[in-house]
Design an enzyme around this catalytic site. Structure first.
Site, PDB file in Angstrom:
ATOM      1  N   SER A  39      38.211  30.932  36.244  1.00  0.00           N
ATOM      2  CA  SER A  39      37.368  31.165  37.410  1.00  0.00           C
ATOM      3  C   SER A  39      37.930  32.338  38.230  1.00  0.00           C
ATOM      4  O   SER A  39      38.092  33.406  37.671  1.00  0.00           O
ATOM      5  CB  SER A  39      37.276  29.861  38.209  1.00  0.00           C
ATOM      6  OG  SER A  39      36.166  29.879  39.043  1.00  0.00           O
ATOM      7  N   ASP A  46      27.788  27.488  32.123  1.00  0.00           N
ATOM      8  CA  ASP A  46      28.321  27.939  33.408  1.00  0.00           C
ATOM      9  C   ASP A  46      27.307  28.888  34.030  1.00  0.00           C
ATOM     10  O   ASP A  46      27.222  30.054  33.654  1.00  0.00           O
ATOM     11  CB  ASP A  46      29.667  28.638  33.211  1.00  0.00           C
ATOM     12  CG  ASP A  46      30.359  28.912  34.544  1.00  0.00           C
ATOM     13  OD1 ASP A  46      29.690  28.820  35.591  1.00  0.00           O
ATOM     14  OD2 ASP A  46      31.566  29.210  34.538  1.00  0.00           O
ATOM     15  N   HIS A  98      31.343  25.036  33.643  1.00  0.00           N
ATOM     16  CA  HIS A  98      32.531  25.764  34.098  1.00  0.00           C
ATOM     17  C   HIS A  98      33.804  25.108  33.542  1.00  0.00           C
ATOM     18  O   HIS A  98      34.846  25.729  33.456  1.00  0.00           O
ATOM     19  CB  HIS A  98      32.528  25.741  35.631  1.00  0.00           C
ATOM     20  CG  HIS A  98      33.369  26.792  36.273  1.00  0.00           C
ATOM     21  ND1 HIS A  98      33.289  28.125  35.949  1.00  0.00           N
ATOM     22  CD2 HIS A  98      34.322  26.707  37.249  1.00  0.00           C
ATOM     23  CE1 HIS A  98      34.158  28.814  36.698  1.00  0.00           C
ATOM     24  NE2 HIS A  98      34.780  27.976  37.483  1.00  0.00           N
TER      25      HIS A  98
END
Ligand code: NAG
Ligand code: NAG
Ligand code: NAG
Ligand code: NAG
Ligand code: NAG
Ligand code: NAG
Ligand code: NAG
Ligand code: NAG
Ligand code: NAG
Ligand code: NAG
Ligand code: NAG
Ligand code: NAG
Length: 720
Positions: free
Chosen positions: A571, A652, A684
């Protein structure tokens, strides 16, 4: 087959204590929910077997005096949720996920935790309701709240009985068309209220279930509770006397993509008047500058007060969560309102996460992230500006807690060395440990607190930056271990003393590394200034902190081999890895790993969380002062040269997979050794055990090869 052989080889040479397979196959225990008298508590356990390729689950009961644990006898494959019945010792109300009359529906049962075979069916519900909360009223009737997806007309949605649409088209006229891993449909979640009548064997009252969100008017954003995707029954509450409900919903007059603001709506359980926002536009809270998101509305045990949290800013998701309490006022004609809100300990520079009242209704206990773990704090209702709460717990991270009748705290915790601890404390430093997974689970054998350390170093702007350090379980003195430098996501997040089922530092360390995981600018749990300082500065302060952290490690720890180190992040940590690849620090590592990270910040507007971009990049993409172009990894591809493993998952939607694909294509075009791993069925996060095992195996295969702790690269990859 080759990859299993290489794991076996690694096992033999580096005395691994915990492998990905052991860690993913270990039991996962839920948090404790104590009965009303505080003598027993139940919890759930699930476990995946790689041999059987399936998960099993059960519901256990722990004796809070002795710590003895036994099976409840309740069938965990049928029971979704259990709540204790207030006013009883061991009475329970639970949701059975089967309904013989309505496919896709559920049923409500009343039972006794000590008599698992003697439950009674009390209600049939026609949709998959969940998130049960219950109050036992003075009349003996039970008032409860649940939630479910509902049609725009308010009727609960049941996928199994719903009409099948004739086409698959999705048409939108507004931004926010999808979020996290889900495309928006016309249905929204809603809270429903129902009553089980004491005078007719607890059958559901004639009116059935009432959709509470339906009473809220909106101009832009339709009411929705719980707030998706992570909201649950913490987004609403029912007063212990059963008279009043409260729920959280996003600001009805603001666009959901642009704003984070959310308000709390309160109303009488009997439905005589519509819910009203206690902190919406034109409220005294709004006048005092509380314009942001709200959370964890929690009624006091005597039903006279409501505690909650709120942020000030209406599009900053990482603004400080402040604590408030307000009286609940029952007025003429059944109306419910709140009096003047009171800020509690307003100068406590931490985010309040969870609230539990003391039985006296005179104080609350809260949890908050504090120096890389979540801790509990006590806040009396008369606390003011001068009151800075002291931590009542210490080393590990509190996942959840309850206040027992004698005001002691029942805590469910985790740490780098334990997947679950249960303990009782009075907050005086004395801990009565009831259970520790590390002492019981054969998969966790050998783990212990001896591998965990933390340190501070001087970072950008002269800040003292915190970092954790995790050694291999079987660390040998005077040996050296390559560095595994791990950058967290967020960026407003942290690396802490917590057990993770996704980025488990002990599992990484036991491959033969010393894991160093810093908390650079942007990190939470160290005060709001460090969090706020990352705005518009993604590539500067945090990168400088990370460089200075690396230099500190190189100078300070003789047993850490920084010449053969690797760096990894997901991320924001993936963005930072891509930034590092383009800068000097990238040359210090033998390999890099990016999981779901942005490589082109100009393209980041593809996300649905435009509030996030607007805050973190200082404006919308149209704003000349914004920083979309300022800290863009794409501008530094000339420098990319370190072997790089890229993971990007299809579901995601906030950071779409095109970023990972382009990153990989550029690396390949430049001839930089690289691999691309995709999971079509993960968002994610990689959550499915078999997928997670593959994720770990292939990442470790890559970093172990380049750092030298492993052998040749495996032949699992698909290539021409
Ligand atoms: C538990 O419920 C499942 C699903 O209904 C059923 O197949 C199983 O037999 C039950 N187990 C016991 C011990 O009753
Ligand atoms: C509700 O509480 C009363 C005591 O206040 C108790 O006698 C009663 O059994 C409780 N009702 C249920 C359904 O548990
Ligand atoms: C759940 O409901 C089914 C009927 O739909 C019933 O056979 C089963 O016994 C129930 N289980 C529990 C634990 O209540
Ligand atoms: C409940 O019923 C099951 C199946 O009939 C039985 O195996 C079990 O011993 C019973 N449990 C209790 C506590 O009576
Ligand atoms: C609400 O809409 C759904 C879907 O169109 C329909 O099945 C249901 O009957 C409607 N409910 C009411 C009360 O009209
Ligand atoms: C049962 O209780 C409900 C609500 O508490 C009340 O409206 C109803 O009249 C009662 N019915 C009987 C038969 O007493
Ligand atoms: C919502 O709007 C309707 C129709 O304009 C109005 O009758 C009602 O009073 C409004 N409800 C609230 C809670 O303002
Ligand atoms: C979102 O907010 C931006 C910035 O305030 C504004 O320019 C834009 O019009 C808003 N979009 C919508 C759909 O509300
Ligand atoms: C707030 O007050 C203003 C001015 O009195 C009014 O125009 C507006 O409709 C009010 N907003 C709400 C949500 O009540
Ligand atoms: C509070 O945290 C400190 C470390 O910052 C620790 O030494 C102390 O024991 C903690 N207090 C309690 C009551 O756990
Ligand atoms: C590690 O090295 C130091 C200094 O050379 C030595 O005193 C110590 O005995 C060594 N420890 C082990 C376990 O070999
Ligand atoms: C971003 O905006 C904030 C708040 O307006 C401001 O304090 C900061 O200096 C800006 N940062 C940059 C890099 O423009």
């Amino acid at each position: 087959m080759a990859r299993y052989l290489s794991i076996a080889a690694a096992l033999a040479t580096s005395a691994i204590a915990i492998t990905p397979e052991l860690f993913l196959g270990a039991p996962r225990r839920g948090v404790l929910t104590p009965n009303p008298t505080g003598e027993i508590a139940y919890f759930s356990v699930s476990q995946y077997s790689f041999e059987e390729q399936e998960s099993t689950s059960s519901i256990k009961i722990i004796d809070l005096k002795t710590g003895d644990i036994r099976d409840s006898g309740l069938n965990a494959s049928e029971i979704n949720e259990i709540v204790w019945l207030p006013g009883t010792e061991t009475g329970i109300l639970y949701i059975n996920e089967t309904n013989e009359d309505v496919p896709g529906g559920v049923t409500l049962w009343i039972g006794d935790a000590l008599k698992p075979n003697e439950s009674t069916l009390v209600a049939s519900l026609d949709a998959p309701y969940n998130g049960l909360k219950v109050a036992n009223t003075s009349s003996g009737d039970l008032h409860f709240l649940v939630n479910a997806l509902a049609y725009p007309n308010g009727t609960a949605y049941n996928e199994e009985t719903a009409e099948i649409p004739r086409h698959q088209g999705r048409l939108y006229s507004d931004i926010y068309v999808r979020h996290w891993d889900t495309w928006l449909t016309k249905q929204r979640y809603a809270v429903f209220a129902g009553a089980l009548l004491a005078n007719s064997s607890y059958s559901l009252s004639h009116g059935g279930l009432r959709n509470l969100n339906q009473g809220v008017n909106f101009t832009v954003t339709r009411p929705e509770t719980p707030v998706q995707p992570f909201g649950g029954n913490g987004d609403y509450d029912i007063s212990p006397d059963g008279s009043t409900y409260v729920f959280l919903s996003k600001a009805p007059q603001l666009n959901k993509a642009n704003y984070t603001a959310g308000y709390l709506y309160i109303g009488p359980f009997d439905g005589s008047v519509a819910p009203v926002a206690i902190n919406g536009p034109n409220s005294t809270a709004a006048a005092a500058g509380h314009l942001g998101n709200s959370g964890v509305p929690t009624f006091s045990p005597d039903s006279s007060k409501l505690a909650y949290i709120q942020q000030d800013e209406d599009y900053y998701e990482s603004d400080r969560w402040k604590l408030y309490v307000t009286p609940v006022v029952h007025g003429y004609g059944g109306t419910v309102s709140t009096g003047d809100f009171k800020p509690l300990a307003p100068n406590f520079d931490r985010w309040i996460e969870f609230i539990a009242w003391d039985p006296s209704s005179e104080s609350v206990f809260v949890s908050a992230e504090d120096f890389a773990r979540t801790r509990i704090f006590h806040i009396p209702l008369d606390s003011d500006e001068g009151y800075i709460p002291k931590n009542l717990t210490s080393g590990t991270t509190v996942s959840a807690f309850s206040v027992l009748p004698d005001s002691s705290l029942l805590v469910s915790a985790t740490g780098v060395h334990t997947s679950r601890d249960y303990y009782i404390t009075k907050g005086d430093g004395q801990v009565d440990l009831l259970f520790s997974a590390t002492k019981v689970d054969k998969e966790l054998a050998g783990l212990g607190p001896h591998t965990f350390e933390e340190f501070f170093f001087t970072g950008a702007q002269g800040n003292q930056i915190h970092s954790i350090l995790v050694k291999p379980t079987n660390f040998v003195e005077n040996k050296t271990y390559p560095l595994a430098y791990i950058i967290h996501g967020g960026p407003q997040g942290s690396n802490g003393n917590v057990w993770s089922t996704r980025w488990n530092f002990q599992v990484w360390a036991d491959q033969g590394y010393v894991v160093v995981a810093p908390n650079p600018t942007g990190s939470t749990g160290f005060g709001q200034k460090l969090i706020d300082d990352i705005q518009g500065n993604w590539g500067s302060y945090p990168y400088e902190d990370i460089v200075l952290g690396w230099e500190y490690v190189q100078e300070t720890y003789p047993y850490i081999d920084t010449d053969n180190g690797i760096e990894a992040g997901a991320s924001f940590g993936g963005y930072m890895t891509n930034w590092i690849q383009g800068h000097e620090l990238g040359r210090k590592f033998k390999a890099l790993v990016t999981h779901d990270g942005i490589y082109d910040t100009q393209a980041a507007y593809v996300t649905e969380e435009l509030w996030f971009m607007r805050h973190d990049y200082n404006g919308t993409i149209l704003d000349p002062d914004s920083t979309y172009a300022k800290w863009n990894p794409l501008d530094h591809i000339a420098n990319w040269s370190t072997p790089h493993f890229v993971i990007h998952n299809t579901l995601d939607y906030r950071l779409p997979e095109s970023d990972g694909l382009a990153l990989f294509n550029i690396l390949q075009t430049k001839g930089v050794p690289s691999r691309f791993l995709n999971f079509p069925d993960e968002n994610h996060w990689v959550l499915k055990p078999e997928n997670s095992l593959f994720w770990h195996t292939e990442i470790f295969n890559w970093i172990n090869h380049y750092s030298g702790v492993g052998g040749a690269l495996d032949d699992e990859a698909i290539g021409e």
